[in-house]
Enzyme design. Structure first.
Site, PDB file in Angstrom:
ATOM      1  CE  LYS A  51      41.629 123.376  52.030  1.00  0.00           C
ATOM      2  NZ  LYS A  51      42.178 122.468  51.597  1.00  0.00           N
ATOM      3  CE  LYS A  58      43.119 131.036  50.829  1.00  0.00           C
ATOM      4  NZ  LYS A  58      44.133 130.185  51.657  1.00  0.00           N
ATOM      5  CE  LYS A 115      38.794 128.371  45.394  1.00  0.00           C
ATOM      6  NZ  LYS A 115      40.001 128.749  45.439  1.00  0.00           N
TER       7      LYS A 115
HETATM    8  P1  TYM Z   1      44.582 123.998  47.955  1.00  0.00           P
HETATM    9  O1  TYM Z   1      45.276 122.917  49.674  1.00  0.00           O
HETATM   10  O2  TYM Z   1      43.860 125.005  48.104  1.00  0.00           O
HETATM   11  O3  TYM Z   1      43.999 122.609  46.584  1.00  0.00           O
HETATM   12  C1  TYM Z   1      44.422 121.186  46.031  1.00  0.00           C
HETATM   13  C2  TYM Z   1      44.281 120.753  45.238  1.00  0.00           C
HETATM   14  O4  TYM Z   1      43.004 121.324  44.808  1.00  0.00           O
HETATM   15  C3  TYM Z   1      42.639 121.945  43.918  1.00  0.00           C
HETATM   16  N1  TYM Z   1      41.168 122.663  44.157  1.00  0.00           N
HETATM   17  C4  TYM Z   1      40.532 122.535  43.447  1.00  0.00           C
HETATM   18  N2  TYM Z   1      40.636 122.126  42.223  1.00  0.00           N
HETATM   19  C5  TYM Z   1      39.204 121.977  41.177  1.00  0.00           C
HETATM   20  N3  TYM Z   1      38.136 122.517  41.571  1.00  0.00           N
HETATM   21  C6  TYM Z   1      37.704 123.087  43.221  1.00  0.00           C
HETATM   22  N4  TYM Z   1      36.386 124.008  42.913  1.00  0.00           N
HETATM   23  C7  TYM Z   1      39.160 123.482  43.631  1.00  0.00           C
HETATM   24  N5  TYM Z   1      39.388 123.831  44.578  1.00  0.00           N
HETATM   25  C8  TYM Z   1      40.453 123.255  44.524  1.00  0.00           C
HETATM   26  C9  TYM Z   1      44.002 123.100  44.246  1.00  0.00           C
HETATM   27  O5  TYM Z   1      43.746 123.998  42.463  1.00  0.00           O
HETATM   28  C10 TYM Z   1      45.316 121.968  43.934  1.00  0.00           C
HETATM   29  O6  TYM Z   1      45.187 121.342  42.818  1.00  0.00           O
HETATM   30  N6  TYM Z   1      48.248 126.836  46.951  1.00  0.00           N
HETATM   31  C11 TYM Z   1      47.987 125.261  47.041  1.00  0.00           C
HETATM   32  C12 TYM Z   1      48.907 124.379  47.582  1.00  0.00           C
HETATM   33  C13 TYM Z   1      50.397 124.245  47.109  1.00  0.00           C
HETATM   34  C14 TYM Z   1      50.825 123.659  45.980  1.00  0.00           C
HETATM   35  C15 TYM Z   1      52.221 124.334  45.549  1.00  0.00           C
HETATM   36  C16 TYM Z   1      50.121 123.135  44.529  1.00  0.00           C
HETATM   37  C17 TYM Z   1      51.312 124.318  48.018  1.00  0.00           C
HETATM   38  N7  TYM Z   1      52.491 124.338  46.801  1.00  0.00           N
HETATM   39  C18 TYM Z   1      52.612 123.649  45.212  1.00  0.00           C
HETATM   40  C19 TYM Z   1      51.368 122.889  43.811  1.00  0.00           C
HETATM   41  C20 TYM Z   1      51.925 122.820  43.656  1.00  0.00           C
HETATM   42  C21 TYM Z   1      46.228 125.018  47.791  1.00  0.00           C
HETATM   43  O7  TYM Z   1      46.394 125.928  48.446  1.00  0.00           O
HETATM   44  O8  TYM Z   1      45.603 124.219  47.274  1.00  0.00           O
END
Ligand code: TYM
Length: 338
Positions: free
Chosen positions: A204, A118, A201
């Site tokens: 967004k 990022k 992957k």
């Molecule tokens: P984020 O918002 O990017 O994504 C949310 C969830 O979706 C999953 N995900 C995917 N799973 C499979 N294939 C994909 N292409 C894909 N893209 C996204 C992510 O693995 C996630 O589970 N840092 C985290 C948010 C967060 C969080 C937390 C998660 C903040 N605090 C505490 C767990 C526990 C994030 O940016 O997810």
């Protein structure tokens, strides 16, 4: 290993920064809904403080947060069974994050692949919040003493860091206070790939909208995106071994398996030998039948913002019953007067 027995508790979060996509649904939301039925106390969070580590327009952030709340509920998270919160409404997340900023090491943060991706080549211009992002994530989890965190594969490194932070805190202060949380990365779709490139992957931030299915896409758009999805010229194999070195084919089969609650082998027993010209429309039909009702329900919920805000206010109240005593005890351990 921790000696204390911690009560099982699930926590997970999603960023309210733009449209939810099929990766979020299969890697996270759908699995949360399935897990909810196991009766373990669960907290699901819209992480708005994480979202602002990169610029967000204030009005868009508000809309995305409410839309994400609608997305959780439409995917099957019941606010009567699970606690649904918006991160900034539970101030103990940010308060514990500060303590963890002082526990985590610069070197640990600098090794995070998500930070490197990022921040890119221009790390000097990235926000301090983006660098410290994983300490806030550790705080999200540990302020509940959560034991299990269901996520997609891309969050694995952050969860390892969460364990490192818990272990260092416990060690530095000679306590056994924070649990070593288990990542839960299971199922056929923990890494849904881009429809345009099977080595990337689904995300967004991909500039091509054709690379992902959004939960807000209508049936025609979903069908079109699957029709245009990159594939190879061969027919589908009958066994999983045959998907080796075929990342695009494997991705579509994984998506089919996850959407239909089947294993890869079960799917291939059904579709092995088919050409993509047959498989893709079947996949699109399946996706529309599963996602269509969710999209419609999201739209219905979004028509009543007051109700969404009420759910989040109640969730924050319930959450603070857990987080306030844990923060108080943390402050005592650290040596704060109060
Ligand atoms: P984020 O918002 O990017 O994504 C949310 C969830 O979706 C999953 N995900 C995917 N799973 C499979 N294939 C994909 N292409 C894909 N893209 C996204 C992510 O693995 C996630 O589970 N840092 C985290 C948010 C967060 C969080 C937390 C998660 C903040 N605090 C505490 C767990 C526990 C994030 O940016 O997810």
């Amino acid at each position: 290993m921790s000696e204390t027995q911690f009560t099982p508790r699930v926590f997970s979060g999603i960023q309210p920064s733009g449209d939810l996509h099929l990766g979020n649904y299969l890697g996270a939301l759908k699995r949360f809904a399935d897990a909810q039925e196991q009766g373990v106390q669960s907290i699901y969070c819209m992480v708005d403080l994480h979202a602002i580590t990169v610029p967000q327009k204030p009005d868009d952030l508000k809309r995305s947060t409410r839309e994400l709340c609608a997305g959780f509920i439409a995917s099957g998270i019941d606010p009567e069974k699970s606690i649904l919160i918006n991160q900034s409404q539970v101030p103990e997340h940010a308060q514990l994050a500060w303590i963890f900023n002082c526990v985590a090491r610069m070197g640990w943060m600098g090794r995070m692949t998500q930070w490197k991706d990022k921040a890119g080549k221009n790390a000097e211009a990235a926000s301090l919040g983006l660098f410290a992002y994983p300490a806030l994530m550790a705080a999200d989890i540990l302020i509940y003493h959560a034991t299990h965190v269901p996520v997609g594969e891309d969050q694995k490194q952050h969860l390892e860091l969460t364990r490192d932070i818990a272990a260092k805190f416990n060690h530095d202060y000679g306590v056994d206070f924070f649990p070593l949380t288990e990542p839960v990365i299971e199922g056929a779709a923990t890494r849904v790939m881009s429809l345009r490139d099977g080595s990337k992957k689904m995300s967004k931030s991909d500039p091509s909208p054709a690379s992902r299915i959004n939960l807000t896409d209508d049936a025609d758009t979903i069908a079109k995106k699957f029709r245009k999805a990159k594939t190879d010229p061969d027919a589908l194999p009958s066994e999983a071994e045959g998907l080796k070195d075929r990342p695009e084919a494997r991705n579509l089969v994984n998506i089919y398996a996850a959407l239909s609650d089947q294993t890869i082998d079960q799917v291939l027993a059904e579709v092995g030998g088919q050409q993509f010209g047959t498989f893709k429309p079947a996949l699109a039909e399946l996706a529309v039948s599963k996602l269509g009702p969710i999209t419609a329900e999201m739209q219905r919920l979004m028509a009543d913002e007051t109700e969404i805000d009420r759910i989040l206010a109640r969730g924050a109240e319930q959450a603070r019953e857990i987080t306030a005593p844990i923060l108080k005890r943390t402050y005592e351990i650290v040596g704060m007067v109060g």
